[in-house]
Design a protein around this motif. Structure first.
Motif, short mmCIF file in Angstrom:
data_model
loop_
_atom_site.label_atom_id
_atom_site.label_comp_id
_atom_site.label_asym_id
_atom_site.label_seq_id
_atom_site.Cartn_x
_atom_site.Cartn_y
_atom_site.Cartn_z
N LYS A 79 0.32 -4.55 -5.43
CA LYS A 79 0.89 -4.50 -4.11
C LYS A 79 1.19 -3.06 -3.67
O LYS A 79 1.21 -2.76 -2.48
CB LYS A 79 2.18 -5.34 -4.07
N HIS A 80 1.43 -2.17 -4.67
CA HIS A 80 1.68 -0.76 -4.30
C HIS A 80 0.59 -0.24 -3.38
O HIS A 80 0.87 0.44 -2.41
CB HIS A 80 1.63 0.17 -5.50
N ASP A 81 -0.65 -0.53 -3.76
CA ASP A 81 -1.79 0.05 -3.04
C ASP A 81 -1.77 -0.34 -1.57
O ASP A 81 -2.24 0.40 -0.72
CB ASP A 81 -3.11 -0.40 -3.68
N ASP A 119 10.69 -5.80 2.04
CA ASP A 119 10.73 -6.76 0.95
C ASP A 119 10.29 -6.11 -0.37
O ASP A 119 10.96 -6.23 -1.39
CB ASP A 119 9.80 -7.92 1.31
N HIS A 120 9.19 -5.40 -0.30
CA HIS A 120 8.62 -4.78 -1.50
C HIS A 120 9.57 -3.74 -2.10
O HIS A 120 9.76 -3.70 -3.32
CB HIS A 120 7.27 -4.16 -1.18
N ILE A 121 10.15 -2.89 -1.25
CA ILE A 121 10.95 -1.79 -1.81
C ILE A 121 12.27 -2.25 -2.41
O ILE A 121 12.87 -1.52 -3.19
CB ILE A 121 11.23 -0.67 -0.77
N ASP A 157 12.42 -4.51 -4.55
CA ASP A 157 12.08 -4.82 -5.95
C ASP A 157 11.39 -3.68 -6.67
O ASP A 157 11.40 -3.62 -7.89
CB ASP A 157 11.16 -6.05 -6.01
N CYS A 158 10.72 -2.81 -5.93
CA CYS A 158 9.85 -1.83 -6.58
C CYS A 158 10.50 -0.45 -6.59
O CYS A 158 10.67 0.19 -5.55
CB CYS A 158 8.51 -1.77 -5.84
N ASP A 159 10.88 -0.01 -7.79
CA ASP A 159 11.54 1.29 -7.92
C ASP A 159 10.62 2.44 -7.52
O ASP A 159 11.07 3.44 -6.95
CB ASP A 159 12.00 1.50 -9.37
N ILE A 160 9.34 2.30 -7.84
CA ILE A 160 8.39 3.39 -7.57
C ILE A 160 8.27 3.63 -6.07
O ILE A 160 8.42 4.75 -5.58
CB ILE A 160 7.01 3.06 -8.16
N CYS A 161 8.00 2.56 -5.33
CA CYS A 161 7.84 2.71 -3.88
C CYS A 161 9.15 3.13 -3.21
O CYS A 161 9.16 3.87 -2.24
CB CYS A 161 7.31 1.43 -3.24
N ARG A 162 10.28 2.65 -3.75
CA ARG A 162 11.55 3.02 -3.14
C ARG A 162 11.83 4.50 -3.33
O ARG A 162 12.30 5.19 -2.43
CB ARG A 162 12.70 2.18 -3.70
ZN ZN Z 1 5.52 -0.54 -5.18
#
Ligand code: ZN
Lengths: 190, 237
Positions: free
Chosen positions: B3-5, B29-31, B33-38
């Motif tokens: 989903k990152h991509d 929604d994604h950020i 849960d996702c530490d990298i994207c946040r």
């Molecule tokens: Zn992500």
């Protein structure tokens, strides 16, 4: 009680404690920053003043939504102002039936720095740093970033208006942000 | 699957506020849960926030503040509309009054006593020079937030944290004050099930004489020097 001695975070804590004096002090520190940003976006003083009021009312009413680990207080204020202003811009454009308002006014402004004695020294310094960093970007990146930031245009709208592929616009903006991140990270440490 | 991509290229427009609503929601929604994207989002956000400083500086009409204050609701009315949320702000509100008064008086009172006082906390004016310094979380505790509260003279302080991961009984959090690479222990504390913790700071010198503060995970009772992961830090300068 001298609120001018307290730092921004302490003022926010006092606002959670419903102290209007703390809101007054925060207003004194940042109303020019907030108003100028709104004015640069919407181009109309009366609307920019309404947005400024909205920003500080939101601070007062929704102070619990401030997340100290995510942003400085000043960044929180400017991001509220920007989202409000973009809302207004988009409504205006819908009303004008797709007519772009002042397209050419939304390039990144790089004004000469004048010392404003009423402004906090750290803001003046930061403004000089960001101005210097943006000046190092290639002109087409400055243009795309300016249209996205000050114009509130979508990447698609920018691509259409400049008659440039969408992918190219996305790349320009991403590269511009990455370059600024590098340049400003260096300066922050120094 | 990855989903990152899909989310990553949307981050700049997410910050500019120009994404279509469905995409805005997908990113939001994604950020969560996702530490990298946040982390990526926060880095971009800081840059975009700085762009606000560009552009000519102007001043609004002098009566604007009056117009603002006329619309500010008085504290009593406001109280009832504040949603009950578990955030640090909500919790720190009563703590602030008590801590600030104790910082002024300089009582070395225990946390237990402090909690007992909270319930009878009168509205107390904070110390003029009191500073609240935000603690920044590291990637070992991304959701944590906190403050170091320091009296104007730097000789009294407290650390307040929220959303730090609760530890096993043989571990505690320890606050370190660093000067010239030398770490001094400032506090050893635990957090409750929600990650909330509060402790006085004890230091041989003014807290402002140190350069940085950090919080690390240590064996229960604390260590002579930091040994575990650092979860939070801030600059004291
Ligand atoms: Zn992500």
């Amino acid at each position: 009680m001298n609120y001018a001695q307290l730092n921004d975070e302490a003022l926010i804590l006092l606002i959670t404690h419903a102290q209007p004096q703390a809101l007054h002090e925060l207003y004194q520190r940042y109303h020019r920053l907030v108003f100028s940003l709104a004015l640069n976006l919407v181009g109309d003083r009366a609307t920019a003043e309404e947005i400024t009021i909205d920003v500080f009312l939101k601070v007062w009413d929704k102070v619990n939504t401030y997340q100290p680990n995510r942003a400085k207080v000043s960044s929180w204020l400017t991001s509220i102002a920007r989202y409000r202003a973009i809302d207004v811009l988009r409504q205006q454009r819908t009303r004008l039936n797709g007519h772009h308002v002042g397209w050419n006014d939304h390039l990144l402004h790089l004004p000469a720095i004048r010392h404003n004695p009423e402004e906090a020294a750290d803001i003046t310094l930061r403004r000089e740093q960001i101005r210097h960093a943006v000046a190092q970007l290639p002109p087409e990146q400055q243009q795309a970033l300016g249209l996205a930031f000050f114009g509130g245009y979508t990447h698609r709208e920018i691509a259409d208006e400049l008659d440039t592929p969408l992918g190219t616009i996305k790349t320009r903006i991403r590269l511009a942000l990455q370059k600024l991140r590098e340049l400003l990270a260096d300066e922050k440490i120094g | 699957m990855n989903k990152h991509d899909r989310i990553h290229p949307l981050l700049p427009e997410f910050i500019f506020g120009t994404l279509p609503e469905a995409d805005m929601l997908a990113v939001a929604d994604h950020i969560t849960d996702c530490d990298i994207c946040r982390a990526e989002l926060q880095a971009y956000q800081a840059i975009v926030d700085d762009l606000a400083l560009l552009g000519p500086v102007a001043a609004p009409a002098p009566d604007l503040e009056k117009r603002l204050m006329a619309r500010v609701q008085p504290p009593v009315a406001r109280h009832s509309i504040t949603p009950p949320r578990g955030r640090l702000w909500q919790r720190i509100q009563p703590v602030w009054a008590v801590i600030s008064s104790l910082l002024i008086i300089g009582l070395g009172i225990s946390t237990l006593n402090l909690w007992q006082q909270l319930h009878a906390a009168p509205a107390i004016e904070p110390d003029d020079h009191m500073q609240a310094i935000p603690l920044l979380s590291t990637n070992k505790a991304l959701h944590a937030s906190g403050f170091i509260l320091v009296s104007g003279d730097g000789h009294r302080g407290a650390v307040v944290v929220d959303d730090l991961p609760p530890l096993s009984t043989d571990q505690q959090y320890q606050l370190w004050l660093d000067r010239d690479g030398q770490d001094t222990s400032g506090a050893v504390f635990s957090v409750d099930d929600e990650g909330y913790g509060l402790s006085w700071i004890t230091a041989p010198d003014s807290i402002f004489s140190y350069t940085t503060a950090g919080v690390s995970i240590e064996p229960a009772g604390g260590s002579p020097d930091p040994t575990g992961d650092q979860v939070m830090s801030c600059s004291l300068k």
